[in-house]
Design a protein around this motif. Sequence first.
Motif, PDB file in Angstrom:
ATOM      1  N   ARG A  68       0.829  -1.214   0.000  1.00 43.41           N
ATOM      2  CA  ARG A  68       0.000   0.000   0.000  1.00 43.41           C
ATOM      3  C   ARG A  68       0.860   1.259   0.000  1.00 43.41           C
ATOM      4  O   ARG A  68       0.508   2.264  -0.617  1.00 43.41           O
ATOM      5  CB  ARG A  68      -0.904  -0.018   1.239  1.00 43.41           C
ATOM      6  CG  ARG A  68      -2.012   1.031   1.231  1.00 43.41           C
ATOM      7  CD  ARG A  68      -3.209   0.513   0.469  1.00 43.41           C
ATOM      8  NE  ARG A  68      -4.321   1.427   0.572  1.00 43.41           N
ATOM      9  CZ  ARG A  68      -4.550   2.447  -0.283  1.00 43.41           C
ATOM     10  NH1 ARG A  68      -3.701   2.673  -1.272  1.00 43.41           N
ATOM     11  NH2 ARG A  68      -5.595   3.218  -0.138  1.00 43.41           N
ATOM     12  N   LEU A  69       2.000   1.184   0.669  1.00 48.30           N
ATOM     13  CA  LEU A  69       2.845   2.363   0.809  1.00 48.30           C
ATOM     14  C   LEU A  69       3.874   2.509  -0.304  1.00 48.30           C
ATOM     15  O   LEU A  69       4.330   3.619  -0.587  1.00 48.30           O
ATOM     16  CB  LEU A  69       3.597   2.313   2.151  1.00 48.30           C
ATOM     17  CG  LEU A  69       2.742   2.418   3.415  1.00 48.30           C
ATOM     18  CD1 LEU A  69       3.590   2.119   4.634  1.00 48.30           C
ATOM     19  CD2 LEU A  69       2.119   3.804   3.521  1.00 48.30           C
ATOM     20  N   ALA A  70       4.236   1.408  -0.935  1.00 49.11           N
ATOM     21  CA  ALA A  70       5.366   1.413  -1.873  1.00 49.11           C
ATOM     22  C   ALA A  70       5.272   2.463  -2.970  1.00 49.11           C
ATOM     23  O   ALA A  70       6.267   3.142  -3.262  1.00 49.11           O
ATOM     24  CB  ALA A  70       5.534   0.018  -2.477  1.00 49.11           C
ATOM     25  N   PRO A  71       4.100   2.659  -3.604  1.00 49.00           N
ATOM     26  CA  PRO A  71       4.077   3.617  -4.713  1.00 49.00           C
ATOM     27  C   PRO A  71       3.914   5.074  -4.284  1.00 49.00           C
ATOM     28  O   PRO A  71       3.916   5.966  -5.134  1.00 49.00           O
ATOM     29  CB  PRO A  71       2.862   3.165  -5.529  1.00 49.00           C
ATOM     30  CG  PRO A  71       1.930   2.580  -4.516  1.00 49.00           C
ATOM     31  CD  PRO A  71       2.816   1.953  -3.465  1.00 49.00           C
ATOM     32  N   ARG A  72       3.752   5.310  -3.008  1.00 44.64           N
ATOM     33  CA  ARG A  72       3.453   6.660  -2.532  1.00 44.64           C
ATOM     34  C   ARG A  72       4.727   7.489  -2.365  1.00 44.64           C
ATOM     35  O   ARG A  72       5.749   6.981  -1.927  1.00 44.64           O
ATOM     36  CB  ARG A  72       2.705   6.611  -1.200  1.00 44.64           C
ATOM     37  CG  ARG A  72       1.501   5.707  -1.197  1.00 44.64           C
ATOM     38  CD  ARG A  72       0.440   6.160  -2.176  1.00 44.64           C
ATOM     39  NE  ARG A  72      -0.100   7.482  -1.829  1.00 44.64           N
ATOM     40  CZ  ARG A  72      -1.136   8.043  -2.448  1.00 44.64           C
ATOM     41  NH1 ARG A  72      -1.717   7.405  -3.457  1.00 44.64           N
ATOM     42  NH2 ARG A  72      -1.562   9.218  -2.063  1.00 44.64           N
ATOM     43  N   ALA A  73       4.625   8.783  -2.699  1.00 41.73           N
ATOM     44  CA  ALA A  73       5.792   9.677  -2.625  1.00 41.73           C
ATOM     45  C   ALA A  73       5.727  10.630  -1.437  1.00 41.73           C
ATOM     46  O   ALA A  73       6.671  11.388  -1.222  1.00 41.73           O
ATOM     47  CB  ALA A  73       5.910  10.497  -3.914  1.00 41.73           C
TER      48      ALA A  73
END
Length: 212
Positions: A68-73
Amino acid sequence: MTDFALPDFLMRGGPVIWAIAALSVLTLGLILWKLFRLSSLGAWSGGRVTAEAIALWQAGDSPAALARLAPRASVRARLAHAAMTAHGDAALTPDGAREETTRIARALLAELRGGLRPLDLIVTIAPLLGLLGTVLGMIAAFQALQDAGGQTDPATLAGGIWEALLTTAAGMAVAIPAAAALTWFDSIADRLQAEMESDATRIFTRGGAQRP
């Protein structure tokens, strides 16, 4: 009151007013860049996704939380991802995982506060430049008064004084919005820092995936 255009205003203020004008352009550029930078770092977004990921983590579903967090900047998501990764790293002790998370948090906070020191410097030097221009203008006005002896027209002297005061007004006109922007950006960074600390605490102390 005499009307005059911007070029006339710059010419009347002398070299100092040109320096203040350059500072005003730099201030505007810094503020716009900082707004863009904060937006790209998720200053006004990313909280919901991070909260959902932490909920998954606390429920024991660490793969889903990390995915869930991996693609967030956003900085909150990046810190939460780093904290979860460090927490689950068997090569790190609990203290080592916290230290690694703290190291990354410091780097993210440095990103958040980037560009604030130049704004702080502008807040300090813009009024000083204005005061310098006024002092130099007043010296020139009274020098002219001395050279002319008793033949000086009071209107001419008054004109020299108000032209000298232009630089003080210009310096404050640059410093006031710069100070307001600096305070606002500082408050955003402080808020995000508190939220990131809270997220890291929840990851390390409340349930979540167990260390192998």
